[in-house]
Motif scaffolding. Structure first.
Motif, short mmCIF file in Angstrom:
data_model
loop_
_atom_site.label_atom_id
_atom_site.label_comp_id
_atom_site.label_asym_id
_atom_site.label_seq_id
_atom_site.Cartn_x
_atom_site.Cartn_y
_atom_site.Cartn_z
N CYS A 12 153.04 3.29 93.21
CA CYS A 12 153.00 3.98 94.51
C CYS A 12 151.82 4.93 94.57
CB CYS A 12 154.25 4.83 94.71
SG CYS A 12 155.68 3.88 95.15
N GLU A 15 148.25 3.58 95.30
CA GLU A 15 147.83 3.01 96.58
C GLU A 15 146.70 3.86 97.20
OE1 GLU A 15 150.87 2.24 99.50
OE2 GLU A 15 149.33 1.71 100.95
N LEU A 162 162.66 18.69 111.26
CA LEU A 162 163.23 19.43 110.14
C LEU A 162 162.14 20.06 109.30
CD1 LEU A 162 162.95 17.00 107.82
CD2 LEU A 162 165.10 16.33 108.87
N SER A 194 159.94 11.00 94.74
CA SER A 194 159.33 9.67 94.84
C SER A 194 159.12 9.22 96.29
CB SER A 194 160.19 8.65 94.10
OG SER A 194 161.53 8.77 94.53
N ASP A 195 159.73 9.89 97.27
CA ASP A 195 159.53 9.50 98.68
C ASP A 195 158.11 9.80 99.16
OD1 ASP A 195 162.17 8.86 98.64
OD2 ASP A 195 162.77 10.11 100.32
N ILE A 196 157.45 10.73 98.49
CA ILE A 196 156.06 11.06 98.87
C ILE A 196 155.23 11.09 97.59
CG2 ILE A 196 154.57 12.62 100.20
CD1 ILE A 196 157.06 13.93 101.34
N ALA A 200 149.51 11.16 98.14
CA ALA A 200 149.80 11.55 99.52
C ALA A 200 149.97 13.06 99.58
CB ALA A 200 151.05 10.84 100.02
N ARG A 210 149.67 14.91 110.45
CA ARG A 210 149.55 13.47 110.63
C ARG A 210 150.61 12.96 111.58
NH1 ARG A 210 151.76 15.65 106.68
NH2 ARG A 210 149.75 16.51 106.17
N ARG A 242 143.82 7.72 110.86
CA ARG A 242 143.93 6.91 109.63
C ARG A 242 145.18 6.02 109.65
NH1 ARG A 242 146.75 7.84 104.94
NH2 ARG A 242 147.42 9.83 105.80
N VAL A 247 153.96 0.73 102.80
CA VAL A 247 155.25 1.07 102.16
C VAL A 247 155.94 2.17 102.98
CG1 VAL A 247 156.38 1.91 100.06
CG2 VAL A 247 154.29 0.57 99.89
N HIS A 248 155.14 3.14 103.43
CA HIS A 248 155.73 4.23 104.20
C HIS A 248 156.22 3.75 105.57
CE1 HIS A 248 156.87 8.08 105.55
NE2 HIS A 248 155.96 8.12 106.50
N SER A 260 156.88 9.37 113.79
CA SER A 260 156.98 10.47 112.83
C SER A 260 155.72 11.31 112.89
CB SER A 260 157.15 9.86 111.43
OG SER A 260 156.71 10.72 110.43
N SER A 262 154.14 14.82 110.67
CA SER A 262 154.47 15.88 109.72
C SER A 262 153.30 16.82 109.53
CB SER A 262 154.97 15.31 108.39
OG SER A 262 153.98 14.55 107.77
N LEU A 454 156.23 -3.68 96.33
CA LEU A 454 157.25 -2.64 96.32
C LEU A 454 157.87 -2.43 97.68
CD1 LEU A 454 155.46 0.14 94.34
CD2 LEU A 454 157.35 -1.30 93.62
N PRO A 456 160.45 0.43 99.77
CA PRO A 456 161.18 1.69 99.65
C PRO A 456 162.67 1.45 99.84
CG PRO A 456 160.11 1.54 101.78
CD PRO A 456 159.69 0.33 101.02
C1 BLA Z 1 154.39 9.37 103.11
N1 BLA Z 1 156.81 10.04 102.95
C2 BLA Z 1 155.55 10.13 103.49
C3 BLA Z 1 155.56 11.13 104.52
C4 BLA Z 1 156.83 11.63 104.60
C5 BLA Z 1 157.61 10.93 103.65
C6 BLA Z 1 157.29 12.73 105.55
C7 BLA Z 1 154.36 11.60 105.33
C8 BLA Z 1 154.07 10.73 106.48
C9 BLA Z 1 154.87 11.08 107.71
O1 BLA Z 1 154.67 12.15 108.27
O2 BLA Z 1 155.74 10.27 108.11
C10 BLA Z 1 158.97 11.10 103.33
N2 BLA Z 1 160.08 11.15 105.46
C11 BLA Z 1 160.00 11.45 104.17
C12 BLA Z 1 161.17 12.15 103.76
C13 BLA Z 1 161.93 12.28 104.84
C14 BLA Z 1 161.23 11.65 105.92
C15 BLA Z 1 161.48 12.62 102.41
O3 BLA Z 1 161.67 11.54 107.05
C16 BLA Z 1 163.22 12.95 104.87
C17 BLA Z 1 163.82 13.37 105.94
N3 BLA Z 1 157.65 6.13 99.88
C18 BLA Z 1 158.75 5.72 99.19
C19 BLA Z 1 158.31 4.98 98.04
C20 BLA Z 1 156.92 4.96 98.08
C21 BLA Z 1 156.53 5.70 99.23
C22 BLA Z 1 159.21 4.38 97.04
O4 BLA Z 1 159.91 5.94 99.49
C23 BLA Z 1 155.98 4.32 97.15
C24 BLA Z 1 156.05 3.06 96.75
C25 BLA Z 1 155.19 5.90 99.62
N4 BLA Z 1 155.25 7.72 101.37
C26 BLA Z 1 154.66 6.78 100.60
C27 BLA Z 1 153.24 6.79 100.86
C28 BLA Z 1 153.02 7.76 101.83
C29 BLA Z 1 154.30 8.34 102.14
C30 BLA Z 1 152.21 5.92 100.16
C31 BLA Z 1 151.69 8.13 102.44
C32 BLA Z 1 151.56 7.57 103.81
C33 BLA Z 1 150.16 7.84 104.31
O5 BLA Z 1 149.89 8.99 104.69
O6 BLA Z 1 149.38 6.88 104.30
#
Ligand code: BLA
Length: 505
Positions: A12, A15, A162, A194-196, A200, A210, A242, A247-248, A260, A262, A454, A456
């Protein structure tokens, strides 16, 4: 987390999210050479949005439609500002321009202007001012978080906004939420680190906001994808349009959120948390409203930073006064160990512990709730053999196999060595606090492996975890207090030794 998951996480984090080679379709991108304004790269939708036939290698100034645009860019380049943010006439239409400098050229982003009836930055100004008044009077961080969640939802109209803050492991806990109840409530839930992934988080530290208006968008290619200026893929770190990680996007679809946005909360240069808005349906937030949100997030970052500093300064001051009072009592005691045992209350308050022990030349003195003498001796031996000058943990069992048996009274251990050559230590203890953590989905299953790549996780259902063998964590002020106290003790002991030497001379 299993080793298998660790492998996934690395994947992850690998990437390349800064160089996706594409943008989202709610705007267009031109990259131009800064001296000549020669067009170097463009997104495949640029002609359609700009309304004229932009060609790579042509000069932007050669197009009549771009006359005002070129003037604006030149004016900006002669000043010192990092970003140009301007509603500019392009041909017969107005477009929202955002421009940044980069080693690969000037990055020009164009978006449609606010639609009639939509908010503008000017229109939002009175709200921003009221917001500033409200949060400077808010009495704690939770109230600030609630205020900003409410304000961001009021101006963006997301279904749910939130605010969550990250802990030392990178897990995030939702501190505040404002919602119209279309989406499930996540208030109080924890989301795994692991969600972010790491890259990132690093990007979000540098670029604070974003937006993904529609997670099922078709990416728009950048042509050519390689920068003619340095031969590298175009770096879109600064670009609001961008294209985001697939995956996201899948994660968002699994969460049943089509849109979304953030914003980063940065405290002392580190990513402290995120303000995050979602809607079940797609939702565009125009660039002017986003700028207002960016200002809100920056103000909130500063407010949170100053609240954290003020409370830790107050804590340090209080601990210092405990130390001063304890030291004055120790200076008249027969030995510092005796002095400690005779002033148990202050000895414990120095780091807000429930128990404490001092181990000197194999002798052990204790106060409060502690493990048995034998267990303390074993712990001191392990600390010495493992070379711990200072140890601070809220889960001894997680770092030492012997810790399991001490958990009830000593899940938390703060130990400082007081002799370089012997295993002498002052050790403070905190008891186990058994608690239930409510996760938004099972944190042990951050992803699913499917065909090819992969994926999520699919479930965000409440998942309760009983946490054992952990104490309340030690604060950095408490650890500093222990270190400061050790330094003073060492001076005191040295002084006593010198005085004894003088007497025998
Ligand atoms: C990015 N993951 C993000 C972002 C958030 C989250 C907020 C930023 C992008 C956005 O604003 O949407 C996570 N979103 C959440 C969480 C909540 C939510 C925690 O709503 C809770 C309420 N994500 C995974 C796995 C991987 C992954 C397993 O679950 C990797 C394999 C990757 N998440 C991932 C990546 C980004 C990301 C790569 C960056 C996206 C980008 O900016 O290109």
């Amino acid at each position: 987390m299993t080793e298998l998951d660790d492998g996934y996480l690395e994947e992850c984090a690998a990437e390349p999210i800064k160089i996706p080679g594409a943008i989202q379709p709610h705007g267009a991108l031109l990259v131009v050479e800064p001296e000549t304004l020669k067009i170097l790269q463009q997104s495949a939708n640029a002609r359609r949005l700009l309304g004229f036939d932009v060609r790579n290698d042509a000069l932007l100034s050669a197009y009549e439609e771009a006359t005002t645009l070129c003037e604006e860019i030149r004016g900006w380049l002669s000043g010192g500002e990092n970003t140009l943010f301007y509603l500019v006439a392009v041909g017969s239409q107005q477009l929202q321009l955002t421009a940044h400098r980069s080693p690969q050229g000037l990055l020009l982003e164009f978006e449609p202007p606010p639609r009639p009836g939509e908010s503008t930055l000017d229109g939002l100004y009175p709200r921003l001012r009221d917001f500033l008044d409200r949060i400077s009077g808010a009495h704690d961080i939770i109230s600030i978080a609630e205020e900003v969640a409410r304000e961001v939802r009021a101006i963006t109209h997301f279904d749910r906004v939130l605010l969550y803050s990250f802990d030392g492991n990178g897990d995030g806990t939702v501190l505040a939420e404002d919602t119209n109840k279309i989406l499930p409530s996540y208030l109080g839930l924890r989301f795994p680190a692991s969600d972010i992934p790491a890259q990132a988080r690093e990007l979000y530290r540098l670029n604070r906001i974003r937006l993904i208006p529609d997670a099922s968008y078709d990416p728009v290619e950048i042509e050519p994808s390689i920068s003619p200026l340095n031969g590298l893929p175009l770096d879109l770190s600064q670009v609001a349009l961008r294209s985001v990680s697939p995956v996201h996007l899948e994660y968002m679809r699994n969460m049943e959120t089509a849109s979304s946005m953030s914003m980063s909360i940065i405290v002392d240069g580190a990513l402290w948390g995120l303000i995050s808005g979602h809607s079940r349906a797609s939702r565009m937030v125009n660039a002017q409203i986003r700028t207002a949100c960016d200002i809100l997030a920056q103000v909130v970052s500063l407010q949170i930073g100053s609240r954290l500093k003020a409370s830790s300064a107050a804590e340090r001051l209080e601990l210092k006064s405990v130390e001063t009072s304890l030291l004055s009592k120790l200076s008249v005691a027969t030995s510092f160990q005796r002095g400690l045992v005779n002033n148990p209350h202050e000895w414990l308050r120095l780091v807000d512990a429930e128990g404490a022990a001092v181990v000197v030349q194999g002798g052990i003195l204790t106060t409060g709730q502690t493990p048995s003498e034998r267990q303390i001796r074993d712990l001191a031996t392990w600390l010495f053999e493992a070379g711990h000058d200072v140890l601070e943990t809220n889960s001894l069992a997680s770092i030492w196999s012997g810790g399991e048996f001490l958990s009830e009274k000593a899940s938390g251990v703060l130990a400082v060595s007081i002799s370089q050559i012997r295993g002498d230590y002052i050790i403070w203890f905190r008891p186990e606090v058994v608690k239930t953590v409510a996760w938004g989905g099972d944190p042990n299953k951050p992803m699913e492996s499917g065909a090819g790549r992969l994926h999520p996780r699919k479930s965000f259902d409440l998942w309760k975890q009983l946490v054992r063998q952990q104490s309340k964590p030690w604060t950095s002020a408490e650890v500093e207090s222990a270190l400061g106290f050790r330094a003073s003790i060492q001076t005191l002991v040295l002084k006593a030794a010198e005085e004894r030497a003088e007497l025998t001379d």
